[in-house]
Design a protein around this motif. Structure first.
Motif, mmCIF file in Angstrom:
data_model
loop_
_atom_site.group_PDB
_atom_site.id
_atom_site.type_symbol
_atom_site.label_atom_id
_atom_site.label_comp_id
_atom_site.label_asym_id
_atom_site.label_seq_id
_atom_site.Cartn_x
_atom_site.Cartn_y
_atom_site.Cartn_z
ATOM 1 N N LEU A 142 0.810 -1.221 0.000
ATOM 2 C CA LEU A 142 0.000 0.000 0.000
ATOM 3 C C LEU A 142 0.849 1.280 0.000
ATOM 4 C CD1 LEU A 142 -3.157 -0.651 2.231
ATOM 5 C CD2 LEU A 142 -3.091 0.009 -0.171
ATOM 6 N N PRO A 143 1.763 1.472 0.979
ATOM 7 C CA PRO A 143 2.546 2.716 0.940
ATOM 8 C C PRO A 143 3.489 2.788 -0.247
ATOM 9 C CG PRO A 143 3.331 1.271 2.695
ATOM 10 C CD PRO A 143 2.059 0.669 2.178
ATOM 11 N N THR A 144 3.936 1.641 -0.750
ATOM 12 C CA THR A 144 4.819 1.652 -1.917
ATOM 13 C C THR A 144 4.093 2.172 -3.147
ATOM 14 O OG1 THR A 144 6.104 -0.216 -1.046
ATOM 15 C CG2 THR A 144 6.283 0.234 -3.403
ATOM 16 N N LEU A 145 2.883 1.666 -3.400
ATOM 17 C CA LEU A 145 2.098 2.149 -4.536
ATOM 18 C C LEU A 145 1.734 3.619 -4.370
ATOM 19 C CD1 LEU A 145 -0.293 -0.909 -5.078
ATOM 20 C CD2 LEU A 145 1.714 -0.276 -6.446
ATOM 21 N N GLU A 146 1.417 4.036 -3.145
ATOM 22 C CA GLU A 146 1.076 5.435 -2.902
ATOM 23 C C GLU A 146 2.268 6.360 -3.136
ATOM 24 O OE1 GLU A 146 -2.355 4.542 0.506
ATOM 25 O OE2 GLU A 146 -0.325 5.130 1.080
ATOM 26 N N SER A 147 3.435 5.952 -2.660
ATOM 27 C CA SER A 147 4.607 6.811 -2.843
ATOM 28 C C SER A 147 5.009 6.891 -4.312
ATOM 29 C CB SER A 147 5.785 6.303 -1.991
ATOM 30 O OG SER A 147 6.239 5.044 -2.438
ATOM 31 N N MET A 148 4.847 5.801 -5.072
ATOM 32 C CA MET A 148 5.150 5.853 -6.500
ATOM 33 C C MET A 148 4.169 6.764 -7.230
ATOM 34 S SD MET A 148 6.518 2.085 -7.699
ATOM 35 C CE MET A 148 5.178 1.092 -7.052
ATOM 36 N N THR A 149 2.890 6.718 -6.841
ATOM 37 C CA THR A 149 1.900 7.609 -7.460
ATOM 38 C C THR A 149 2.248 9.069 -7.197
ATOM 39 O OG1 THR A 149 0.185 5.914 -7.119
ATOM 40 C CG2 THR A 149 -0.552 8.156 -7.607
ATOM 41 N N ALA A 150 2.577 9.370 -5.945
ATOM 42 C CA ALA A 150 2.925 10.754 -5.594
ATOM 43 C C ALA A 150 4.173 11.218 -6.333
ATOM 44 C CB ALA A 150 3.134 10.858 -4.091
ATOM 45 N N SER A 151 5.150 10.334 -6.511
ATOM 46 C CA SER A 151 6.392 10.715 -7.178
ATOM 47 C C SER A 151 6.192 10.969 -8.670
ATOM 48 C CB SER A 151 7.446 9.626 -6.974
ATOM 49 O OG SER A 151 7.768 9.494 -5.601
ATOM 50 N N LEU A 152 5.185 10.336 -9.258
ATOM 51 C CA LEU A 152 4.909 10.558 -10.682
ATOM 52 C C LEU A 152 4.217 11.885 -10.947
ATOM 53 C CD1 LEU A 152 3.615 7.065 -11.867
ATOM 54 C CD2 LEU A 152 5.594 8.265 -12.773
ATOM 55 N N ALA A 153 3.442 12.367 -9.980
ATOM 56 C CA ALA A 153 2.566 13.514 -10.222
ATOM 57 C C ALA A 153 3.352 14.814 -10.289
ATOM 58 C CB ALA A 153 1.518 13.597 -9.117
ATOM 59 N N PRO A 154 3.137 15.624 -11.335
ATOM 60 C CA PRO A 154 3.752 16.958 -11.374
ATOM 61 C C PRO A 154 3.086 17.875 -10.357
ATOM 62 C CG PRO A 154 2.288 16.664 -13.234
ATOM 63 C CD PRO A 154 2.348 15.343 -12.537
ATOM 64 N N ASP A 155 3.770 18.923 -9.982
ATOM 65 C CA ASP A 155 3.249 19.844 -8.979
ATOM 66 C C ASP A 155 1.918 20.443 -9.432
ATOM 67 O OD1 ASP A 155 3.275 21.266 -6.600
ATOM 68 O OD2 ASP A 155 4.340 22.966 -7.481
ATOM 69 N N GLY A 156 0.932 20.370 -8.538
ATOM 70 C CA GLY A 156 -0.388 20.904 -8.845
ATOM 71 C C GLY A 156 -1.379 19.878 -9.334
ATOM 72 N N SER A 157 -0.948 18.642 -9.582
ATOM 73 C CA SER A 157 -1.858 17.603 -10.083
ATOM 74 C C SER A 157 -1.852 16.354 -9.205
ATOM 75 C CB SER A 157 -1.475 17.209 -11.526
ATOM 76 O OG SER A 157 -1.615 18.308 -12.401
ATOM 77 N N GLN A 158 -1.345 16.469 -7.976
ATOM 78 C CA GLN A 158 -1.201 15.282 -7.134
ATOM 79 C C GLN A 158 -2.545 14.627 -6.809
ATOM 80 O OE1 GLN A 158 0.326 18.204 -6.616
ATOM 81 N NE2 GLN A 158 2.492 17.881 -6.197
ATOM 82 N N GLY A 159 -3.531 15.453 -6.438
ATOM 83 C CA GLY A 159 -4.835 14.886 -6.100
ATOM 84 C C GLY A 159 -5.484 14.197 -7.285
ATOM 85 N N THR A 160 -5.309 14.744 -8.462
ATOM 86 C CA THR A 160 -5.890 14.151 -9.670
ATOM 87 C C THR A 160 -5.231 12.814 -9.989
ATOM 88 O OG1 THR A 160 -6.158 16.412 -10.476
ATOM 89 C CG2 THR A 160 -6.537 14.640 -12.046
ATOM 90 N N PHE A 161 -3.927 12.706 -9.802
ATOM 91 C CA PHE A 161 -3.238 11.438 -10.048
ATOM 92 C C PHE A 161 -3.759 10.355 -9.105
ATOM 93 C CE2 PHE A 161 -0.740 13.479 -13.049
ATOM 94 C CZ PHE A 161 0.292 12.695 -13.530
ATOM 95 N N PHE A 162 -3.889 10.682 -7.831
ATOM 96 C CA PHE A 162 -4.442 9.706 -6.891
ATOM 97 C C PHE A 162 -5.891 9.379 -7.241
ATOM 98 C CE2 PHE A 162 -0.872 10.869 -4.102
ATOM 99 C CZ PHE A 162 -0.518 9.616 -3.614
ATOM 100 N N GLY A 163 -6.646 10.388 -7.676
ATOM 101 C CA GLY A 163 -8.036 10.154 -8.030
ATOM 102 C C GLY A 163 -8.191 9.226 -9.217
ATOM 103 N N LEU A 164 -7.345 9.394 -10.252
ATOM 104 C CA LEU A 164 -7.417 8.518 -11.415
ATOM 105 C C LEU A 164 -7.024 7.094 -11.036
ATOM 106 C CD1 LEU A 164 -7.915 8.208 -14.440
ATOM 107 C CD2 LEU A 164 -5.511 8.790 -14.826
#
Length: 395
Positions: A316-338
């Protein structure tokens, strides 16, 4: 900004510390009632299988599809009011569970509570994702630690309240969520970083056209399929082995073991390559699920829960941290949402397939089938994460 000393635990800003504590309290309130929800619908309200599945599916789909919109809104307007609204909606949903008895009313309450999950998580993970990238692994490990603390305490409190009346547990959860919404209303989350806010459509376009995110989503689909078994196949199978009260033991073991493991292994988890962690965690899932086909008895099944929890606490935290690391600044919530929205499709399949397997197939067929999903995760991670280039390894 967060300052991280490699030899020491990061010192989180005050708003992030408050949010982590809120995660623990939120999950305690969540697990006060989740072990009792299906049991109450079937035993007390006499809901049939279709009605029960409709309530659970309404909650799941709202909770996992709507974060795409909630995350984009949080990226544009900030997370403060999205988090507050989410907690309030969850409280109102559980208040409805304690007050109403009809199927239609329960489906409506499930939609309200699920929408609350979407708003809350869309806001929270947007805030977490906006923290400095070098701190993501440690932050999501700390988040998992607080979630497990809540998961360990919640079922015990809910079980004690349920001895008097299960509706008392629903009411207690509602009070906790509404109280947390009042606290959130007076707080300012994300103040430790300077926000770069993006228009909603721009954030959605950025997320939906990111190849690295889609690779990670495909890799995550087997986990989204397996994770709902914690709420479906696990309690149903435990009930077959040792009666209905065995379900609560599953959640207590899951919470206690998860908390103990993350406390012992958090520093190690932040240092290992996330792609390798994902592959090994999926391999562990494949082996542990398949092992249940050969080992019968509630004591062996609880030992399986221990092994499953270790896999969950890594993945769980591994997938979450990879998602956060992919997201450009200002789009983090959208990346997690998708990620959540696409995962809802796999999660819905896991809910129905898991319950069908438990009710209609033998234990050997059931657990080997679920083990094969873990094996699919191994293959997907090897093919899509272990590639050259920093984006390919999703880090």
């Amino acid at each position: 900004m967060i300052k991280e000393d490699p030899a020491e635990q990061p010192s989180w800003p005050p708003d992030i510390r408050r949010l982590l504590w809120m995660q623990g309290l939120m999950n305690a309130s969540h697990f006060m009632t989740i072990p009792l929800l299906a049991l109450y619908m079937s035993a007390n309200l006499q809901f049939g299988a279709a009605a029960l599945a409709s309530v659970m599916s309404a909650n799941l789909l709202c909770a996992q599809v709507l974060p795409l919109a909630a995350g984009a809104i949080a990226d544009r307007f900030g997370s403060h009011w999205v988090i507050t609204l989410g907690l309030l909606l969850r409280g109102l949903g559980f208040l409805g569970f304690s007050a109403f008895d009809g199927v239609s009313a329960w489906i409506g309450c499930a939609v309200i509570a699920g929408s609350g999950v979407a708003c809350y998580e869309g806001g929270v993970y947007g805030v977490f994702g906006r923290q400095p990238r070098e701190c993501h692994s440690a932050l999501f490990a700390s988040n998992n630690q607080m979630l497990n603390a809540g998961a360990a305490v919640g079922p015990i409190i809910g079980g004690l309240a349920g001895l008097a009346d299960i509706r008392v547990a629903f009411g207690m959860s509602a009070v906790v969520f509404i109280s947390l919404s009042a606290v959130a209303c007076r707080s300012t989350y994300g103040s430790s970083v300077r926000l770069s806010r993006q228009p909603v459509l721009k954030s959605l376009k950025t997320a939906t056209t990111d190849g690295g995110l889609w690779r990670l989503i495909v890799v995550s689909l087997p986990w989204f399929f397996l994770f709902p078994q914690l709420y479906v196949a696990f309690p149903m199978y435990a009930g077959q082995l040792a009666g209905p009260h065995a379900a609560s033991a599953i959640y207590v073991v899951n919470g206690v073991v998860g908390l103990a493991f993350i406390l012992l292994a958090k520093r190690w988890l932040t240092k290992v390559n996330p792609a390798s962690l994902t592959t090994w965690a999926y391999l562990g899932a494949a082996v542990t699920f398949a092992s249940v086909a050969m080992l019968r008895g509630i004591e062996w099944f609880l030992l399986f829960i221990v092994a499953y929890t270790v896999v969950e606490t890594i993945l769980l935290p591994t997938l979450e941290s990879m998602t956060a690391s992919l997201a450009p600044d200002g789009s983090q919530g959208t990346f997690f949402g998708l990620m959540s929205a696409i995962g809802a499709l796999s999660g819905t399949g896991g809910y129905y397939v898991g319950s069908w397997l438990i009710l209609n197939r033998s234990p050997v067929e059931t657990w080997l089938a679920l083990g094969s999903v873990g094996l699919a995760g191994v293959l997907a991670s090897l093919l899509l994460l272990h590639r050259s280039g920093p984006r390919a390894s999703v880090g």
